[in-house]
Design a protein around this motif. Structure first.
Motif, PDB file in Angstrom:
ATOM      1  N   GLN A 148    -128.391  -2.100 -99.098  1.00  0.00           N
ATOM      2  CA  GLN A 148    -128.847  -1.102-100.061  1.00  0.00           C
ATOM      3  C   GLN A 148    -130.096  -0.383 -99.554  1.00  0.00           C
ATOM      4  O   GLN A 148    -130.885  -0.926 -98.784  1.00  0.00           O
ATOM      5  CB  GLN A 148    -129.143  -1.768-101.406  1.00  0.00           C
ATOM      6  N   THR A 149    -130.271   0.849-100.032  1.00  0.00           N
ATOM      7  CA  THR A 149    -131.507   1.590 -99.845  1.00  0.00           C
ATOM      8  C   THR A 149    -132.432   1.242-100.992  1.00  0.00           C
ATOM      9  O   THR A 149    -132.083   1.433-102.162  1.00  0.00           O
ATOM     10  CB  THR A 149    -131.250   3.104 -99.831  1.00  0.00           C
ATOM     11  N   VAL A 150    -133.604   0.713-100.677  1.00  0.00           N
ATOM     12  CA  VAL A 150    -134.548   0.269-101.705  1.00  0.00           C
ATOM     13  C   VAL A 150    -135.848   1.043-101.552  1.00  0.00           C
ATOM     14  O   VAL A 150    -136.432   1.096-100.462  1.00  0.00           O
ATOM     15  CB  VAL A 150    -134.814  -1.243-101.596  1.00  0.00           C
ATOM     16  N   MET A 151    -136.284   1.645-102.646  1.00  0.00           N
ATOM     17  CA  MET A 151    -137.569   2.339-102.705  1.00  0.00           C
ATOM     18  C   MET A 151    -138.377   1.714-103.835  1.00  0.00           C
ATOM     19  O   MET A 151    -137.855   1.534-104.945  1.00  0.00           O
ATOM     20  CB  MET A 151    -137.358   3.834-102.980  1.00  0.00           C
ATOM     21  N   ILE A 152    -139.636   1.383-103.571  1.00  0.00           N
ATOM     22  CA  ILE A 152    -140.484   0.813-104.613  1.00  0.00           C
ATOM     23  C   ILE A 152    -141.867   1.440-104.530  1.00  0.00           C
ATOM     24  O   ILE A 152    -142.470   1.513-103.455  1.00  0.00           O
ATOM     25  CB  ILE A 152    -140.561  -0.725-104.521  1.00  0.00           C
ATOM     26  N   ALA A 153    -142.359   1.918-105.668  1.00  0.00           N
ATOM     27  CA  ALA A 153    -143.679   2.543-105.761  1.00  0.00           C
ATOM     28  C   ALA A 153    -144.448   1.856-106.875  1.00  0.00           C
ATOM     29  O   ALA A 153    -143.906   1.656-107.969  1.00  0.00           O
ATOM     30  CB  ALA A 153    -143.540   4.033-106.059  1.00  0.00           C
ATOM     31  N   GLY A 154    -145.688   1.485-106.612  1.00  0.00           N
ATOM     32  CA  GLY A 154    -146.437   0.823-107.670  1.00  0.00           C
ATOM     33  C   GLY A 154    -147.837   0.430-107.239  1.00  0.00           C
ATOM     34  O   GLY A 154    -148.269   0.662-106.106  1.00  0.00           O
ATOM     35  N   ASP A 155    -148.530  -0.211-108.187  1.00  0.00           N
ATOM     36  CA  ASP A 155    -149.871  -0.740-107.954  1.00  0.00           C
ATOM     37  C   ASP A 155    -149.714  -2.203-107.526  1.00  0.00           C
ATOM     38  O   ASP A 155    -149.523  -3.084-108.354  1.00  0.00           O
ATOM     39  CB  ASP A 155    -150.700  -0.625-109.234  1.00  0.00           C
ATOM     40  N   PHE A 156    -149.798  -2.424-106.217  1.00  0.00           N
ATOM     41  CA  PHE A 156    -149.611  -3.768-105.678  1.00  0.00           C
ATOM     42  C   PHE A 156    -150.884  -4.609-105.750  1.00  0.00           C
ATOM     43  O   PHE A 156    -150.850  -5.818-105.495  1.00  0.00           O
ATOM     44  CB  PHE A 156    -149.137  -3.682-104.233  1.00  0.00           C
ATOM     45  N   ASN A 157    -152.007  -3.975-106.094  1.00  0.00           N
ATOM     46  CA  ASN A 157    -153.291  -4.669-106.114  1.00  0.00           C
ATOM     47  C   ASN A 157    -153.492  -5.518-104.862  1.00  0.00           C
ATOM     48  O   ASN A 157    -154.083  -6.599-104.894  1.00  0.00           O
ATOM     49  CB  ASN A 157    -153.437  -5.508-107.383  1.00  0.00           C
ATOM     50  N   ALA A 158    -152.979  -5.030-103.759  1.00  0.00           N
ATOM     51  CA  ALA A 158    -153.154  -5.646-102.447  1.00  0.00           C
ATOM     52  C   ALA A 158    -153.190  -4.507-101.444  1.00  0.00           C
ATOM     53  O   ALA A 158    -152.432  -3.546-101.565  1.00  0.00           O
ATOM     54  CB  ALA A 158    -152.012  -6.607-102.128  1.00  0.00           C
ATOM     55  N   GLN A 159    -154.081  -4.619-100.481  1.00  0.00           N
ATOM     56  CA  GLN A 159    -154.231  -3.555 -99.502  1.00  0.00           C
ATOM     57  C   GLN A 159    -153.360  -3.811 -98.273  1.00  0.00           C
ATOM     58  O   GLN A 159    -152.925  -4.945 -98.028  1.00  0.00           O
ATOM     59  CB  GLN A 159    -155.705  -3.425 -99.129  1.00  0.00           C
ATOM     60  N   PRO A 160    -153.099  -2.753 -97.487  1.00  0.00           N
ATOM     61  CA  PRO A 160    -152.154  -2.887 -96.376  1.00  0.00           C
ATOM     62  C   PRO A 160    -152.463  -4.019 -95.400  1.00  0.00           C
ATOM     63  O   PRO A 160    -151.539  -4.604 -94.827  1.00  0.00           O
ATOM     64  CB  PRO A 160    -152.254  -1.520 -95.688  1.00  0.00           C
ATOM     65  N   HIS A 161    -153.736  -4.345 -95.211  1.00  0.00           N
ATOM     66  CA  HIS A 161    -154.093  -5.368 -94.229  1.00  0.00           C
ATOM     67  C   HIS A 161    -154.084  -6.780 -94.795  1.00  0.00           C
ATOM     68  O   HIS A 161    -154.321  -7.738 -94.064  1.00  0.00           O
ATOM     69  CB  HIS A 161    -155.479  -5.066 -93.636  1.00  0.00           C
ATOM     70  N   TYR A 162    -153.807  -6.952 -96.084  1.00  0.00           N
ATOM     71  CA  TYR A 162    -153.788  -8.288 -96.674  1.00  0.00           C
ATOM     72  C   TYR A 162    -152.626  -9.102 -96.091  1.00  0.00           C
ATOM     73  O   TYR A 162    -151.497  -8.596 -95.980  1.00  0.00           O
ATOM     74  CB  TYR A 162    -153.640  -8.216 -98.186  1.00  0.00           C
ATOM     75  N   PRO A 163    -152.843 -10.360 -95.742  1.00  0.00           N
ATOM     76  CA  PRO A 163    -151.763 -11.201 -95.212  1.00  0.00           C
ATOM     77  C   PRO A 163    -150.554 -11.290 -96.141  1.00  0.00           C
ATOM     78  O   PRO A 163    -149.422 -11.425 -95.666  1.00  0.00           O
ATOM     79  CB  PRO A 163    -152.438 -12.568 -95.052  1.00  0.00           C
ATOM     80  N   ALA A 164    -150.775 -11.179 -97.452  1.00  0.00           N
ATOM     81  CA  ALA A 164    -149.667 -11.298 -98.401  1.00  0.00           C
ATOM     82  C   ALA A 164    -148.661 -10.164 -98.273  1.00  0.00           C
ATOM     83  O   ALA A 164    -147.540 -10.270 -98.786  1.00  0.00           O
ATOM     84  CB  ALA A 164    -150.207 -11.346 -99.834  1.00  0.00           C
ATOM     85  N   LEU A 165    -149.043  -9.068 -97.588  1.00  0.00           N
ATOM     86  CA  LEU A 165    -148.105  -7.954 -97.396  1.00  0.00           C
ATOM     87  C   LEU A 165    -147.470  -7.958 -96.002  1.00  0.00           C
ATOM     88  O   LEU A 165    -146.697  -7.053 -95.681  1.00  0.00           O
ATOM     89  CB  LEU A 165    -148.816  -6.617 -97.633  1.00  0.00           C
TER      90      LEU A 165
END
Length: 324
Positions: free
Chosen positions: A200-217
């Protein structure tokens, strides 16, 4: 050969050429899809008290229409504001078929002490008719909210799915993520990856309250994005539409939230936080240069009584993506 015969031969050749299968390049051009995605954490309760007449709803409608958005996501939206958005978007002629284009999922139910007593949560809008929504509860955190991820496939293309999410805000100022945030991100990612694994093509937009460099991402961003000291060690299935922004910070992008507490990579200059993100499954992208994003300045013309206020503490995030 007579003149008539030559004309007939030319016509026959042209007809045969028209009936031949398209080349790979022609097929790619024909099948490629371009979508504009629009995302905003609107602060519907904390800033606007659940009201729809402060200017934020009108501003959102104008921006959605002006940006020719195909998919729209809101966080921190009150149910009454969602109702007003549905009405005003219809009045503005967006989308062309003004039924079955919006979904709302509360993270705090009516009577929960927010939005002037109204429900509060996440919403998605689509320029195309939606199918049955997936309303996915995420693991609990210490707040009063039941965090959720709201998704829906297109009615006429069940392999294309749009989602929004609002992850717990704890520890934004420490540069790390605690167990609640990690659990929520992991639960959402497991579902997203499941859809991707099905093609599937999946698009998700939102407030992740995590920044790009966070290990959780790291399990969101694809390994094809590797920017040392800014955003590396990635191993996921997605690209974020602002991760190629070399004008601001390659691998990171442009800030979205008016919160100077957030720890930001020094190479990105410090400053405000980038926590609003638009991810698209990498396997669906048309190619390396097939996406881009921009965060828009926060409008300062909303009204709270007689006082002029900022319309949110988050920027609107917009993105464009070309898909296979």
């Amino acid at each position: 050969m007579t003149r008539f015969g030559r004309i007939r031969s030319v016509l026959a050749v042209a007809l045969c050429a028209a009936l031949l299968p398209a080349t790979a390049a022609q097929a790619e051009t024909t099948s490629a899809k371009t979508y504009n995605i629009w995302q905003w954490n609107v602060g519907g309760s904390t800033i606007h008290g659940g009201k729809s007449d402060t200017g934020t709803v009108d501003g959102a409608v104008a921006s959605i229409v002006n940006r020719n958005a195909h998919f729209v996501a809101f966080n921190e939206l009150c149910k009454g504001q969602w109702d007003t958005l549905v009405t005003k978007l219809r009045e503005a002629g967006w989308p062309d078929v003004s039924t079955n284009f919006a979904r709302f999922e509360p993270s705090i139910n009516a009577g929960g002490g927010v939005c002037g007593g109204d429900a509060y949560g996440n919403a998605i809008f689509s320029k195309y008719p939606l199918d049955t929504a997936d309303r996915i509860a995420l693991p609990d955190d210490p707040s009063s909210e039941q965090r959720n991820m709201l998704c829906a496939p297109l009615r006429d293309d069940s392999t294309t799915r749009f989602c929004t999410i609002h992850i717990a805000a704890v520890d934004l100022d420490k540069g790390v993520t605690n167990e609640h945030k990690v659990e929520q991100l992991a639960a959402a990612q497991a579902q997203l990856d499941s859809w991707v694994s099905q093609g599937q093509t999946v698009m998700i937009a939102g407030d992740f309250n995590a920044q790009p460099h966070y290990p959780a991402l790291n399990t969101y961003y694809s390994a094809s994005l590797n920017v040392p000291e800014i955003n590396d060690s990635n191993r996921g299935s997605f690209r974020e539409l602002d991760d190629n922004d070399s004008d601001n910070c390659l691998g990171y992008g442009e800030w979205t939230a008016n919160d100077s507490r957030a720890v930001i990579p020094k190479k990105c200059g410090g400053g405000m936080a980038k926590i609003d993100l638009i991810f698209v499954s990498e396997a669906s992208l048309l190619g390396p240069g097939s996406y881009s994003a921009d965060s828009l300045a926060i409008a300062a013309n909303c009204k709270k009584g007689a006082v002029t206020i900022n319309c949110s503490d988050h920027r609107i995030l917009t993105g464009t993506v070309k898909l296979k």
